[in-house]
Design an enzyme around this catalytic site. Structure first.
Site, PDB file in Angstrom:
ATOM      1  N   HIS A 135      46.993  47.370  68.289  1.00 15.98           N
ATOM      2  CA  HIS A 135      45.720  47.378  67.573  1.00 15.98           C
ATOM      3  C   HIS A 135      44.859  46.244  68.109  1.00 15.98           C
ATOM      4  CE1 HIS A 135      42.712  47.090  64.535  1.00 15.98           C
ATOM      5  NE2 HIS A 135      43.240  46.032  63.956  1.00 15.98           N
ATOM      6  N   CYS A 153      43.721  49.457  59.372  1.00 17.25           N
ATOM      7  CA  CYS A 153      43.903  49.343  60.823  1.00 17.25           C
ATOM      8  C   CYS A 153      45.230  49.919  61.301  1.00 17.25           C
ATOM      9  CB  CYS A 153      43.786  47.884  61.245  1.00 17.25           C
ATOM     10  SG  CYS A 153      42.163  47.162  60.903  1.00 17.25           S
ATOM     11  N   ASN A 212      36.960  45.117  66.932  1.00 15.26           N
ATOM     12  CA  ASN A 212      37.976  45.743  66.083  1.00 15.26           C
ATOM     13  C   ASN A 212      37.378  46.975  65.414  1.00 15.26           C
ATOM     14  OD1 ASN A 212      39.807  46.484  64.104  1.00 15.26           O
ATOM     15  ND2 ASN A 212      40.118  44.420  63.313  1.00 15.26           N
TER      16      ASN A 212
END
Length: 339
Positions: free
Chosen positions: A262, A119, A292
């Site tokens: 993020h 990520c 996500n």
């Protein structure tokens, strides 16, 4: 370490683009598969839906759409690109998908490679590309963050399957004069000692090769995650690395136009914003619609905010990515737009 070098030229973010799969899965639909509900998911994550790649879609295809859109905004021909970095942990080809992306784009002059940092991947790739440009070795770069975590999720585990979606986002970077520099500072961190709280581990199957010799044939398990530990890591380390970045660049939190994190969990976004007293109106979030998307979250959100006019040329953005590794990073960016 903080980025303070002035060798070579500045770097400007001159274009962006994004792409998401056509399949949209709502929380209510997930509740038909696992023991969960829309209220349960939204209250704990802020997520209402996610996009999931279909049988006729590929990560390379999504990456191509995002990169092509970034090229269009920048006004570049594909042949003018010198460097392509694809930040992904879930390529179509484990040996790397960036060269296939280069071929589809027609960017024949570009060197292309994958970068894996989960990520955190997009920020790591952005900063890596900037160093190539600043030395003067290259002039134009495409950085793509893309992941298809739906292929690696246990869809019978309600703790993890509700979190992830698929997507791709891209930015176009161009070497510029120092006066037009758009990457004002950065910080990067890694801590492998805590990596077991979020990973995608190998599963090994014993294979007898010849008499007296054996081998472990590789494969992968679904994503393994200790959600509580990941949350504690994020709310501790993300504010800390942003604080270090702002101090190193002599930037006051109130001077920021946007906070672009993020998109992992709305609680994390809220906690970081509160730490710096940044109003919610300045916190960019599309988590509710996409979930996500790993390395794609930051460029996907960036493109959405540029396209709808929220982010304007000259505005200052503090961004932070964090995830498996464990890895985390932050960058101070001034959005430029097409030159």
């Amino acid at each position: 370490m903080a980025e303070t070098s002035t060798i070579g030229s500045g770097v400007a973010l001159v274009g962006c683009g994004s792409a998401t799969p056509s399949q949209r899965i709502s929380n209510d639909q997930l509740g038909q598969r696992v023991d969960t509900s829309d209220a349960w998911i939204r209250s704990r994550t802020g997520i209402s839906a996610r996009r999931v790649i279909g049988p006729d879609e590929t990560l390379t295809g999504l990456s191509h759409q995002a990169a092509a859109n970034a090229l269009t905004m920048a006004g570049w021909e594909p042949e003018s690109v010198d460097l392509i970095i694809l930040a992904t942990s879930t390529p179509d080809d484990l040996f790397g998908s960036a060269p296939q992306l280069q071929a589809i784009l027609g960017a024949r002059q570009a060197v292309a490679f994958d970068l894996t940092a989960a990520c955190s991947g997009f920020l790591f790739a952005l900063i890596t590309a900037a160093q190539f440009l600043r030395t003067g070795a290259m002039r134009r770069a495409l950085v793509i963050g893309a992941d298809q975590l739906s292929r690696w999720v246990d869809w019978d585990d309600r703790r993890s399957c509700v979190l992830f979606g698929d997507g791709a986002g891209a930015v176009a970077l161009e070497a510029t004069s120092a006066a037009q520099n758009g990457l004002l500072g950065f910080q990067l961190k890694s801590d492998g000692s805590r990596g077991d709280c979020l990973n995608l581990p190998q599963v090994q199957n014993h294979l007898s090769l010849v008499a007296g010799n054996s081998h472990q044939q590789g494969g992968f398990k679904p994503i393994q995650m200790n959600g509580q530990e990941v949350y504690k890591f994020a709310v501790r380390e993300v504010p800390a690395i942003l604080q270090t970045l702002l101090k190193a660049t002599n930037t006051a939190p109130e001077s920021l136009d946007w906070l672009l994190l993020h998109q992992a969990n709305q609680r994390i976004l809220d906690a970081v914003a509160n730490r710096f007293a940044i109003p919610q109106a300045k916190v960019l979030s599309n988590l509710a619609e996409y979930g996500n998307t790993s390395a794609a979250t930051i460029p996907l959100m960036l493109d959405e905010a540029v396209q709808d006019g929220r982010i304007k040329p000259g505005q200052l953005i503090a961004s932070s990515g964090f995830g498996a590794g464990l890895s985390w990073g932050a960058a101070l960016i001034r959005w430029h737009g097409p030159i």
